[in-house]
Scaffold this active site. Structure first.
Site, short mmCIF file in Angstrom:
data_model
loop_
_atom_site.label_atom_id
_atom_site.label_comp_id
_atom_site.label_asym_id
_atom_site.label_seq_id
_atom_site.Cartn_x
_atom_site.Cartn_y
_atom_site.Cartn_z
N THR A 161 -72.22 92.68 12.20
CA THR A 161 -72.00 93.91 12.95
C THR A 161 -73.25 94.78 13.04
O THR A 161 -73.36 95.59 13.96
CB THR A 161 -70.91 94.73 12.25
OG1 THR A 161 -71.26 94.80 10.86
CG2 THR A 161 -69.56 94.05 12.37
N GLU A 174 -63.74 97.87 16.45
CA GLU A 174 -62.42 97.44 16.90
C GLU A 174 -61.95 98.16 18.16
O GLU A 174 -60.97 97.78 18.77
CB GLU A 174 -61.41 97.63 15.76
CG GLU A 174 -61.83 96.82 14.54
CD GLU A 174 -60.80 96.78 13.43
OE1 GLU A 174 -60.03 97.75 13.32
OE2 GLU A 174 -60.76 95.79 12.70
#
Lengths: 754, 316
Positions: free
Chosen positions: A479, A713
């Site tokens: 990430t 998300e």
């Protein structure tokens, strides 16, 4: 006690004096990864040459192992060890915690003859090479006493029950309001099982030194893995050193450990040499968790001018019989649109399948697929633009809790996205735009994803050469965690990025909860900021107390840090000079974040709006994404490059969700049918021709000290619904069953006489 | 994967002899299919004869005005060949629609013809499959058979041939040259290479044990437009749900049967002056579904109509 009000006070990250916060900084570990020199768990160098394991998995969904013939495998070339439930060493009982503080209980492998799902480990081989291990594993013959299994979700809804401790949530009187509503919609939407399909499979390399085991494994939560292994091995957690330096994708699927971890550690102890174990792609598909299927019913009642009066989202999902998990597809809806009468809830079917579990945006990723299509359908019934319908129903406060929003820029996301995308060119009547053999249509959907902050610690050390190392038991699952921790640390201490190192993924380091729920950057980063602040205090005291420092005698509260220097008024010196002289062994400080209780008094979410243009092939019903654009509001952005990569990655998964990604259980075998990436189709480059996203300027000072929020998300939340709505606008076929593959679109075209 | 021995062939005749003499030997060329099948315990050769470096990769003009393509020419090489692109665009298009660039760089023409089905039940060794284990039964018949055959299937096997390239070759009326155990070279057609499953679906081609495909021959291209269309779940790197190759009045269908399916009934209908729709319906009149693949009948029909019309210049 601390309060979210404290976060309004400026700090080095919010002041951002050197401009590192928000900058599109390249990935800290990027060169290692692109040159193939980042050692992933299976590739770390062990103290002596490792041997290799291979796992054999069950070929039934439920029952018992009646017999296992391992004779041929044991005689196979290079074989060092063969284990079954009869021969594997003792492990902690399933679910047991010897240490009550363990975050995860014992997770024994082959602890009985019981088979609980298709793909469960039933035998294990170690050999000198991977090829010999796998060849031997293929020679093991297992016979089963098979039991009837619950594996067919749509056929098992009669077994559904409320998730433990949960009831439907009701506000007002939904049924009466729905019955009285002038305009209503009542539709059911289904989403399938999805697999995480991380590029890197679960993998572990393990070795022992006396009573202590070192494991390099691929896991999102350092402490969870360490504790699960300690409990399984029945040893103190201090005797487990778990490292997870580089992770080739997690997406929630590696929030827990799997049998590779236990087996590698057990076999390394038995063989007294390092052992490596990795799952095959097939084992990843069959034997790790998946996103469960859902059957969702949306009922909306509205006034003719578009005000929602009745709102319901409820339905069914499933999980493994003894691994409770609920895909909370309705929870997000409690905070999205205003409506006085509301009903949301979930029913859960316990099944004899591998574990259902978290996958990128658990809840939102499934639930927005239904509601955001239903809103599109309702808008058409009302003759309203889909954005207008959503704007009409924008709540002033959280519609169920009444809590104030920390900040809510959903309307701005929709409006700015519409302008940039050219939404005004959308013809609300479907099937009106042609481009060659393609019908072309546009769709949009809102995005919402909850924002969390968890407790975490971090350490910061400066050494005599001036290098500052951020130390944290955090993970980077691809990430950008390494990079943002470096940025936060550099900005906090006023040093260039080149002076900062980041060490994470190690159970010996100050603990952080890991990567998941898009809480990673907020949680780990806030602790890193605090560690940096504590280090500043220590360095300030060091300088003002040192007669040889030009800052000697100054007030430590007035000392500043910039350009690699510690400064008071006109007096300054390099941090490296100070430390080399006054603390040559280095200075270490630890910081932490602990969410204040009043953080729960605000409604905290990230928001966005997706816009999609698709083409539908008139001949075949194939759908191809032509353009996609998203506008998101997710607090302060730490790194323009990694944040955009996260958000567009989520959108791309939304494209896969809408168009291709599905796994099915063959109920005769209780087995998932797609077992590789030739059968389970994720988007490829050709599917993502023109996709972009922007973030609105935003600071959310109720979220955490940095005013940031998660981005991992948000991008998938709602994305698939925008595609589904665009399909309808293109060709007039309204599908409610994901993914929207050519067979389903074609059936709709034929039914419409097209 | 089981242990195996390996030899690199120096000439075609000795390679054929090595495989003919050993029932557990297989030819290895690009390896893009065989190695996967070995790793998954579907194929268990004990000896591999690597023919990938034999000097059989040339693309040459033939006396009748066609092309002869060596069996070891990679898919990429064929698709990029200027003569193929100019005279047989349907073949270049078909190849580009298959696999990925990496796979096409490794996969050979001969290997592409010999690739095995992608039926999920064939790939999963825990499920019965008559191809893997004759007599075991067919799991796909009543299973998740969305991509199963609609033509030429039997009650013992409903698997499809996944090749894109072969569909174009079949439409073009291509031939196959194969070297038999005696060292003789015989000729057959691509259309006749694959055998109907009947009750022996494990016997997939007309080649005898150890017989090696050495070349594919293309007759002069038929007059008329050439088109390749493929319907699939994603834009690239996905097996076809239905494929259609049209070369003038010659048509072949892919993804619908155990082999690339020459659509002779459709061709006859077109030759008799019927519409593309009538031609497609004539070909698909015999189609039978197994449940979840029912959509493929309509899909193939529509795709065939569209491809014929496109080849005739009727629409883009």
């Amino acid at each position: 006690m601390s309060s979210i009000a404290d976060w309004a006070t400026p700090n080095p990250v919010t002041e951002n004096r050197s401009g590192l916060i928000g900058k599109a900084v390249d990935r800290y570990e990027g060169p290692l990864k692109v040159t193939g020199t980042a050692p992933y768990a299976y590739e770390v160098e062990a103290p002596s040459p490792p041997v290799q394991g291979a796992i054999v998995t069950s070929a039934i969904a439920r029952g018992r192992v009646a017999a296992i013939d391992t004779a041929e495998a044991e005689a196979s070339p290079g074989v060092l060890l063969v284990w079954t439930h009869k021969t594997i060493p003792a492990q902690g009982a399933r679910g047991a915690r010897i240490n009550p503080r363990s975050q995860r209980p014992s997770s024994p492998v082959m602890d009985s003859d019981e088979v609980r799902y298709f793909g469960e480990t039933v035998a294990f081989v170690v050999a000198d090479t991977l090829e010999n291990a796998r060849a031997a594993a293929a020679l093991i013959k297992v016979t089963y006493d098979e039991l009837w299994a619950v594996v067919d979700f749509p056929a098992s809804l009669g077994l559904a029950e409320n998730p433990p401790g949960e009831e439907d949530v009701r506000i007002g009187d939904f049924e009466t309001a729905f019955a009285a509503a002038p305009v209503t919609l009542d539709e059911t939407y289904t989403s399938p099982i999805q697999n995480h399909v991380q590029m890197e499979p679960c993998a572990t390399t393990a070795w022992w030194d006396g009573d202590k085991v070192t494991v390099h494994t691929s896991i999102q939560m350092v402490k969870g893995g360490q504790h699960a292994l300690a409990e399984t091995l029945m040893i103190p957690s201090d005797d487990v050193h778990l490292l997870t330096r580089y992770i080739g994708g997690g997406f929630g699927g590696k929030g827990q450990s799997y049998d590779d971890l236990s087996l590698a550690a057990l076999a390394a102890r038995e063989l007294k040499r390092p052992v490596k174990v990795a799952y095959t792609r097939q084992q990843m598909m069959l034997g790790t968790i998946h996103r469960p299927a859902t059957i969702q019913r949306v009922r909306l009642g509205a006034t003719p001018d578009g005000r929602l009066t009745a709102f319901a989202l409820d339905g069914y999902t499933h999980c493994a019989r003894d691994a409770l998990f609920t895909e909370h597809f309705a929870n997000f809806a409690r905070s999205l649109y205003a409506a006085p009468n509301r009903l949301t809830g979930h029913k859960l079917v316990k099944m004899d399948l591998p574990g259902a579990g978290p996958m990128r945006a658990p809840g939102e990723a499934s639930g927005m697929l239904s509601l955001e299509v239903a809103m599109d359908e309702l808008a058409e019934k009302l003759g309203l633009d889909p954005i207008q319908l959503r704007l009409i129903n924008e709540p002033e406060r959280d519609p169920e809790t009444g809590k104030p929003f920390s900040i809510r820029q959903l309307a701005r996301c929709m409006n700015e996205g519409a302008q940039h995308f050219g939404w005004d060119r959308r013809n609300p009547k479907p099937g009106q735009v042609r481009d060659g053999r393609w019908w072309v249509g546009m769709g949009m959907a809102a995005a919402i994803r909850a924002d969390y902050l968890l407790p975490a610690k971090a350490g910061a050390r400066i050494t005599a050469d001036g290098t500052i190392t951020l130390l944290q038991g955090m993970t980077d699952i691809g990430t950008g965690t390494y990079t943002i921790l470096a940025q936060i640390t550099a900005e906090t201490l006023g040093v260039p990025l080149s002076q900062v190192r980041v060490e994470i993924g190690d159970s010996n380091l100050p603990p952080a909860p890991g990567s998941g729920g898009q809480f990673g950057a907020s949680t780990a980063g806030s602790a890193a900021l605090d560690a940096g602040m504590k280090l500043r205090v220590a360095l300030a005291h060091l300088a003002v107390g040192d007669p040889n420092s030009p800052l000697y005698g100054a007030s430590p509260d007035l000392v500043t840090f910039d350009d690699g220097k510690i400064r008071f008024g006109n007096q300054s010196e390099d941090l490296s000079t100070l430390v080399a002289r006054a603390a040559p062994e280095g200075v270490y400080a630890e910081g932490s974040i602990s969410p204040p209780a009043d953080r729960r008094d605000v409604s905290l979410h990230t928001y966005g709006a997706h816009f999609a243009e698709v083409g539908v092939d008139m001949d075949t019903g194939e759908v191809r994404m032509r353009r996609m654009y998203g506008v998101f509001a997710a607090g302060r952005i730490l790194n323009a490059k990694t944040a955009k990569s996260q958000i567009t990655g989520g959108m791309i998964w939304g494209v896969g969700t809408a168009l291709t990604e599905t796994n099915s259980v063959d109920p005769r075998y209780g087995s998932l049918i797609n077992q590789d990436v030739g059968g389970y189709l994720v988007p490829v480059h050709a599917d993502i021709v023109d996709l972009d996203a922007v973030f609105l300027d935003e600071v959310d000072d109720k979220a955490n000290p940095m005013g940031i929020k998660g981005v991992g998300e948000l991008g998938i939340s709602g994305a698939g619904a925008a595609i589904a709505n665009a399909i309808y606008n293109a060709c007039g076929v309204r599908l409610r069953d994901y993914p929207m593959t050519p067979d389903k679109v074609l059936a709709g075209l034929i039914a419409a006489g097209l | 994967m089981r242990p195996f021995t390996y030899e690199r062939a120096t000439d075609a005749a000795s390679a054929v002899k090595a495989v003919s003499d050993n029932p557990n030997a297989r030819f290895l060329a690009g390896g893009t299919n065989l190695l996967d099948l070995m790793k998954l315990e579907i194929e268990h050769p004990t000896h591999l004869v690597d023919v990938g470096r034999l000097p059989l990769a040339a693309i040459e003009e033939t006396a009748d005005g066609g092309l002869r393509i060596g069996a070891m020419a990679t898919n990429s090489l064929v698709a990029a060949d200027p003569r193929v692109r100019a005279r047989y665009p349907v073949l270049a298009q078909a190849i580009i629609h298959g696999g990925s660039p990496q796979l096409r760089n490794k996969a050979t023409v001969g290997g592409n013809l010999m690739q095995r089905t992608r039926c999920a039940y064939f790939y999963d060794t825990t499920k019965p499959c008559n191809k893997r284990q004759p007599g075991a039964g067919c799991s796909a018949l009543e299973g998740l058979n969305r991509n199963a055959a609609i033509l030429g299937a039997s009650e013992h096997c409903i698997a499809t041939n996944p090749s894109d390239m072969s569909v174009a070759l079949t439409a073009l009326g291509a031939g196959v040259e194969a070297m038999t155990a005696t060292g003789a070279v015989r000729a057959l057609t691509v259309a006749d290479l694959h055998l109907a499953p009947g009750d022996t679906p494990h016997i997939e081609t007309a080649l005898s044990a150890g017989e090696l495909i050495t070349a594919v021959t293309l007759p002069p291209a038929p007059t008329g437009g050439q088109v390749y269309r493929k319907a699939r779940d994603r834009a690239s790197y996905a097996g076809g749900l239905a494929m259609v190759a049209v070369a003038g009045g010659q048509i072949a269908l892919g993804g619908v049967a155990y082999k690339p399916w020459r659509a002779l009934k459709a061709e006859a209908a077109l030759a008799a002056g019927q519409t593309p729709a009538a031609a497609a319906e004539a070909e698909l009149a015999d189609a039978r579904d197994s449940g979840r693949n029912a959509f493929k009948i309509a899909l193939t029909t529509r795709l065939t109509v569209a491809a014929i019309a496109q080849a005739q210049g009727g629409k883009s």
